[in-house]
Design an enzyme around this catalytic site. Structure first.
Site, PDB file in Angstrom:
ATOM      1  N   GLY A  45       0.810  -1.221   0.000  1.00  0.00           N
ATOM      2  CA  GLY A  45       0.000   0.000   0.000  1.00  0.00           C
ATOM      3  C   GLY A  45       0.838   1.263   0.000  1.00  0.00           C
ATOM      4  N   CYS A  46       1.893   1.269   0.779  1.00  0.00           N
ATOM      5  CA  CYS A  46       2.760   2.450   0.875  1.00  0.00           C
ATOM      6  C   CYS A  46       3.527   2.672  -0.425  1.00  0.00           C
ATOM      7  CB  CYS A  46       3.717   2.312   2.059  1.00  0.00           C
ATOM      8  SG  CYS A  46       2.842   2.232   3.646  1.00  0.00           S
ATOM      9  N   THR A  47       3.928   1.587  -1.073  1.00  0.00           N
ATOM     10  CA  THR A  47       4.626   1.697  -2.347  1.00  0.00           C
ATOM     11  C   THR A  47       3.684   2.255  -3.408  1.00  0.00           C
ATOM     12  OG1 THR A  47       6.110  -0.112  -1.774  1.00  0.00           O
ATOM     13  CG2 THR A  47       5.880   0.409  -4.122  1.00  0.00           C
TER      14      THR A  47
END
Length: 153
Positions: A45-47
């Site tokens: 998700g952060c990527t």
């Protein structure tokens, strides 16, 4: 501390970026700031979120906006994350979680019935004077950067 609201002056801070350089919020007065808090480098998700902000980086610049991502990860982790995905925006390390707490994004989370403390994915949009114009809490990463961009005046 009371929760930050739209119309509040964003709390100033000074953190180290991916290159170990001190960055302060007040360094960007005169620009709009998209300040996004995310849990961890190199997670799916952060990527996706970081890559989307990079995808629209030039469009944010054309709206006089700077993008700053903050997580508790180390400077070295940020440096690797930026290189791996060719990220264009600033990443700041809040390893002590002081800024996360100032912004009310460090707190109790639930996952599969288990409660734990962690970072609540959130984005704050600030105007040129450091006033909070929009707050997104519990952000879903898919198309979030585009949504922020489209709502930026």
């Amino acid at each position: 501390m009371t929760e930050l609201q739209i119309g509040d002056i964003a709390p100033d801070f000074e953190l180290l970026n991916q290159d170990g350089v001190k960055i302060s919020l007040k360094d960007f007065l005169g620009k709009k700031i998209v300040l996004y808090f995310y849990p961890k480098d190199n997670t799916p998700g952060c990527t996706l979120q970081a890559c989307d902000f990079t995808k629209f980086y030039d469009e944010f610049l054309s709206k006089n906006a700077v993008i700053i991502g903050i997580s508790p990860d180390s400077i070295k982790s940020h440096e690797n994350f930026m290189q791996k995905y060719d990220l264009k925006h600033i990443l700041l390390s809040d390893s002590e979680k002081e800024v996360c707490k100032k912004y009310g994004v460090w707190g109790l989370k639930k996952n599969y019935g288990k409660e734990y403390e962690g970072l609540i994915r959130s984005t704050f949009v600030l105007d040129e004077n450091g006033i909070i114009k929009n707050i997104y809490k519990n952000v879903k990463t898919k198309e979030h950067a585009l949504k922020v961009l489209n709502e930026l005046c």
